[in-house]
Design an enzyme around this catalytic site. Structure first.
Site, PDB file in Angstrom:
ATOM      1  N   SER A   1      -7.977  -5.978 -10.776  1.00  0.00           N
ATOM      2  CA  SER A   1      -6.651  -5.404 -11.015  1.00  0.00           C
ATOM      3  C   SER A   1      -5.684  -6.499 -11.462  1.00  0.00           C
ATOM      4  O   SER A   1      -4.867  -6.302 -12.368  1.00  0.00           O
ATOM      5  CB  SER A   1      -6.114  -4.735  -9.744  1.00  0.00           C
ATOM      6  OG  SER A   1      -6.666  -3.455  -9.564  1.00  0.00           O
TER       7      SER A   1
ATOM      8  N   ASP B   1      -6.916   4.342  -4.996  1.00  0.00           N
ATOM      9  CA  ASP B   1      -7.594   4.175  -3.718  1.00  0.00           C
ATOM     10  C   ASP B   1      -8.263   5.520  -3.452  1.00  0.00           C
ATOM     11  O   ASP B   1      -8.513   6.286  -4.391  1.00  0.00           O
ATOM     12  CB  ASP B   1      -6.589   3.771  -2.619  1.00  0.00           C
ATOM     13  CG  ASP B   1      -7.267   3.300  -1.339  1.00  0.00           C
ATOM     14  OD1 ASP B   1      -7.268   4.078  -0.366  1.00  0.00           O
ATOM     15  OD2 ASP B   1      -7.813   2.182  -1.317  1.00  0.00           O
TER      16      ASP B   1
ATOM     17  N   LYS C   1       0.865  -1.181   0.000  1.00  0.00           N
ATOM     18  CA  LYS C   1       0.000   0.000   0.000  1.00  0.00           C
ATOM     19  C   LYS C   1       0.898   1.226   0.000  1.00  0.00           C
ATOM     20  O   LYS C   1       2.040   1.184   0.473  1.00  0.00           O
ATOM     21  CB  LYS C   1      -0.912   0.024   1.228  1.00  0.00           C
ATOM     22  CG  LYS C   1      -2.208   0.752   0.997  1.00  0.00           C
ATOM     23  CD  LYS C   1      -3.181  -0.042   0.142  1.00  0.00           C
ATOM     24  CE  LYS C   1      -4.498   0.711  -0.038  1.00  0.00           C
ATOM     25  NZ  LYS C   1      -5.480  -0.108  -0.768  1.00  0.00           N
TER      26      LYS C   1
END
Length: 456
Positions: free
Chosen positions: A382, A154, A114
Site C-alpha cells: 500500500s 480490510d 483504522k
C-alpha cells in the site's frame, strides 16, 4: 493506562506491547521511553459518524462509521477500512494501535490508523453497497487526503468497495488523488497489492526457516486458517515454493487434508470463486460427493488447528484471536516449528505464552511471529502504491514483488536483531520475534514523537 473493560480487544493489544517492553531490558537501557507509553496509547483523533443509506426496498438504514486516526508521527495516517457487523470502537482502536508499529517496521513513511462500519454486505445488492459507500465517503472525505490519511481495504472491503469509495471521493472533492490504496490497476492501483499480505507472510516465514537452518518450504506441511484474500495468496505461494497446504477455513468450519497431497492450485482457485460470490467453504467442498476419496474432510464449526495431524507451519489468516491456549498446545504437540500471523492479533495471549514458553525450553521449539511483523506486506505494498500515485508512475509486477521481498527481509532482520539486543535471555538460539517486533516498532515511533515534542 486506565482499565478499559468495554474495550477488551484494545486492552489486549496494549497489554501485549507493554508485556514485551517490560520483560526486556529496554527500560533499563532507555528509561525515558517509558514516558511515551501514556501518550502513544491514546489516539490523536477519533471520528465517529452516522451512515444513512437507502436499501432497494426503499427503507432507510443507519450504521455507525468510524475512523481512528491513531498516530501520524512517521507519516500520513495509514490503515484499512473494515465493513462487518462486529465492528466497534474497541476493535478499531486495537487495529489502529497495532498499525502504528506495523507501519513503522516496514521502513516506509506511514502513520497508524483504522476505520470502518458495522455494515454487513452479505445479502446486499451491488446497488445497495454502492449507495452505502457513497454515504460513508460523504463524511469520511472531510478527514482524509494523500498527505493526511490514506485508508485501504480490510474485511468486507475489497476491490468493488474501494472502487465505489474512490469514485465517491472524486465526485465530492473534484480531485483525483491517491487517497485509497488497493485500487484497480487501470485507475491507480499497484501490481501485487491483492497478493501482498499473503506473499509477504510466506516470505517472512521463509527467513525464519532459513535462520533456523531448516531448509526451505519443500515438503513442509502448512496449516492455514481463513479462506479470504490473505489465506488464498499465502496458500498459492506456499504451493509454488513446494510446501503442502493442509487446511483452510471460514466462519462455518474447516477443510483439512487427510493424506499427503494437500490442496492444489486448482482447489484454491475454486475457493476463490466461491468467496467472490460471498459463499461459504461448504458450497465448494462439503457437497462434493467424493471428498474423502480426494483426501479431504470438512469439519463443521471447527478451526483446523486440532485436526491437521503433523504440522510444520501454522499461518492463522482469518481474524483476531483464532488460536487459543489449547489449540496452541495441540500445534506444539503436532510438531509445529513456526507460527506466523497473517491476521491481526491472530493468537490469544495464552496461545502466545504457550509458543514462547516452548521456544525457550525446547531445542526444537515453536518460533512465533506476530502479525505486526509477519503480515506487514499488505500495508508495505500500500505504501508502494502511494509512492507510485505521488509520482504518477507504475512499477512492474516484478519490481513490486522484489521490493516487497526486500521489505519483509529487512522487517525480519530488524525483529531478530532487536529481539536479541534487548533480551534478558541472550543464550537462546531463537530470540523472541514478538518482543523484537514490539520493541523495534515502539523505539522508532517513541523517539520520533520525542523529536516532534509529543512527549518530553
Amino acid at each position: 493506562m486506565s482499565n478499559l473493560p468495554s474495550e477488551p480487544e484494545f486492552k489486549q493489544a496494549y497489554d501485549e506491547l507493554v508485556s514485551s517492553l517490560e520483560n526486556s531490558t529496554l527500560f533499563e537501557q532507555k528509561p525515558d521511553l517509558r514516558k511515551c507509553l501514556k501518550v502513544v496509547s491514546v489516539p490523536e483523533r477519533i471520528i465517529q459518524f452516522r451512515v444513512v443509506w437507502e436499501s432497494d426496498d426503499g427503507q432507510i438504514n443507519v450504521n455507525n462509521g468510524f475512523r481512528v486516526q491513531f498516530n501520524s508521527t512517521l507519516g500520513p495516517y495509514k490503515g484499512g477500512l473494515r465493513f462487518h457487523p462486529t465492528v466497534n470502537l474497541s476493535i478499531l482502536k486495537f487495529l489502529g494501535f497495532e498499525q502504528i508499529f506495523k507501519n513503522a517496521l516496514t521502513g516506509l513513511a506511514m502513520g497508524g490508523a483504522k476505520g470502518g462500519c458495522d455494515f454487513d454486505s452479505k445479502g446486499k445488492s451491488d446497488n445497495e453497497i454502492r449507495k452505502f459507500c457513497n454515504s460513508f465517503m460523504r463524511e469520511l472525505s472531510r478527514h482524509i487526503g494523500p498527505d493526511t490519511d490514506v485508508p485501504a481495504g480490510d474485511i468486507g472491503v475489497g476491490g468493488r468497495e474501494i472502487g465505489y469509495l474512490f469514485g465517491a471521493y472524486k465526485r465530492y472533492r473534484n480531485e483525483w488523488s491517491g487517497i485509497l490504496t488497493g485500487k484497480g490497476l487501470s485507475w491507480g492501483g499497484s501490481f501485487i497489492r491483492p497478493e501482498a499480505t499473503g506473499y509477504g507472510l510466506v516470505y517472512y516465514v521463509g527467513h525464519m526457516i532459513k535462520h533456523n537452518n531448516d531448509g526451505d518450504y519443500k515438503g513442509k506441511r502448512v496449516a492455514i486458517s481463513g479462506s479470504g484474500n490473505v489465506a488464498q495468496y499465502a496458500a498459492l505461494k506456499v504451493i509454488e515454493l513446494g510446501g503442502i497446504v493442509i487446511s483452510l477455513s471460514d466462519s462455518k468450519g474447516c477443510l483439512v487434508a487427510t493424506g499427503d497431497q494437500g490442496l492444489t492450485k486448482e482447489d484454491i482457485d475454486e475457493i476463490a470463486e466461491v468467496k467472490l460470490k460471498r459463499l461459504a467453504l461448504t458450497d465448494a467442498f462439503k457437497k462434493r460427493p467424493n471428498l474423502s476419496q480426494e483426501g479431504f474432510k470438512y469439519i463443521d464449526g471447527e478451526r483446523p488447528w486440532k485436526h491437521c495431524g503433523k504440522v510444520d507451519i501454522a499461518l492463522p489468516s482469518a481474524t483476531q484471536n483464532e488460536i487459543n491456549g489449547d489449540e496452541a498446545k495441540a500445534l506444539v504437540d503436532a510438531g509445529c516449528k513456526y507460527v506466523a500471523e497473517g491476521s491481526n492479533m491472530g493468537c490469544e495471549q495464552e496461545a502466545i505464552e504457550v509458543f514462547e514458553q516452548n521456544r525457550r525450553s525446547s531445542e526444537k521449539g515453536t518460533w512465533y511471529a506476530p502479525g505486526k511483523a509477519a503480515n506487514a506486506g499488505g500495508v508495505a505494498v500500500s505504501g508502494l502504491e502511494m509512492a507510485q500515485n505521488s509520482s504518477r508512475i507504475k512499477w512492474t509486477s516484478e519490481d513490486v514483488d522484489n521490493k516487497l521481498a526486500e521489505i519483509m527481509k529487512a522487517c525480519f532482520e530488524t525483529c531478530l536483531k532487536t529481539g536479541q539486543e534487548y533480551s534478558k535471555d541472550k543464550e537462546n538460539r531463537l530470540p523472541s520475534l514478538v518482543s523484537g517486533a514490539n520493541i523495534a516498532g515502539f523505539i522508532k515511533v517513541a523517539e520520533a514523537m520525542h523529536n516532534l515534542g509529543d512527549w518530553y
